[in-house]
Scaffold this active site. Sequence first.
Site, short mmCIF file in Angstrom:
data_model
loop_
_atom_site.label_atom_id
_atom_site.label_comp_id
_atom_site.label_asym_id
_atom_site.label_seq_id
_atom_site.Cartn_x
_atom_site.Cartn_y
_atom_site.Cartn_z
N ASP A 87 0.83 -1.10 -0.03
CA ASP A 87 -0.05 0.06 0.13
C ASP A 87 0.93 1.34 -0.02
O ASP A 87 1.88 1.37 0.82
CB ASP A 87 -0.98 0.13 1.11
N GLU A 139 -1.78 -1.28 -5.81
CA GLU A 139 -3.17 -0.61 -6.28
C GLU A 139 -3.14 0.05 -7.60
O GLU A 139 -2.24 0.75 -7.73
CB GLU A 139 -3.23 0.60 -5.23
N ASP A 171 -2.34 1.23 7.18
CA ASP A 171 -1.61 1.12 5.81
C ASP A 171 -1.12 -0.20 5.72
O ASP A 171 -1.36 -1.03 4.70
CB ASP A 171 -0.21 1.97 5.82
#
Length: 245
Positions: free
Chosen positions: A52, A135, A231
């Site tokens: 992340d 992502e 996170d």
Amino acid sequence: MSSFTAIAWPTDGPGRRASAGTREADGWYVSFQTETEVETPGQAQGSIIGLDRGVAVFAATSDGELIEPVAFDRQRAKLARLQRRLARKTKRSENWGRLVAKIARLHQKIGRRRLDFLHKLSTRLGKSHAAVVLENLSIGNKTRSAKGTREEPGTHVAAKSGLNRAILDQGWGTFARLLEYKLAVAGGTLLFVPAAGSSQECSACGQRDANNRVSRDLFVCQACGYTGHADINAAKVILRRGIAA
Ligand SMILES: [Zn+2]
């Protein structure tokens, strides 16, 4: 990895046959494919990790690691100082030129340090994992969103601009490209998954709730009570999406 090798096959050699050879002007040639094992020291077979992109950290991993960004505080302060000095100089004067060159060198130094950090990190992750999930969030989109649109003016512009600056400073796009290349060299894969709601989704039970993110760093699931670093939770959600994909 495969490569083609062509070797000359003597036409006059006794008892020699090239089963899949071709006759050329200067003799027989046979081509064959070779399997080359790429050395991948330390790569755990089937090891997959989610990453992340953090705000305070460069990245968090689904293994629970928080990767600190490169600290540019000193260089940034120096840059600001030089730029203030530059503003007081007469444009195109000798002193002005010297300062411009000095500023350019500092920018270069910052760039080299950042690239060095990105290389080291992508090498480490590329070597130790068969797949990495990120992502699917383009930097361009995130950069544009700060100003907002005419219909929907940007909120928290200051905070978002800060985030944009941090993103651009840390070179996430470069990181993703380096990681993709290094994984490929080691026989691994870089996967991208949709980003929507990953910061609000519980990695333990899948419940999505805006209240799950208690603060910047703290995640507490309102449904199952899972508590952890926000996170790292997001990295675990990204990993789950990568496995599902
Ligand atoms: Zn939960």
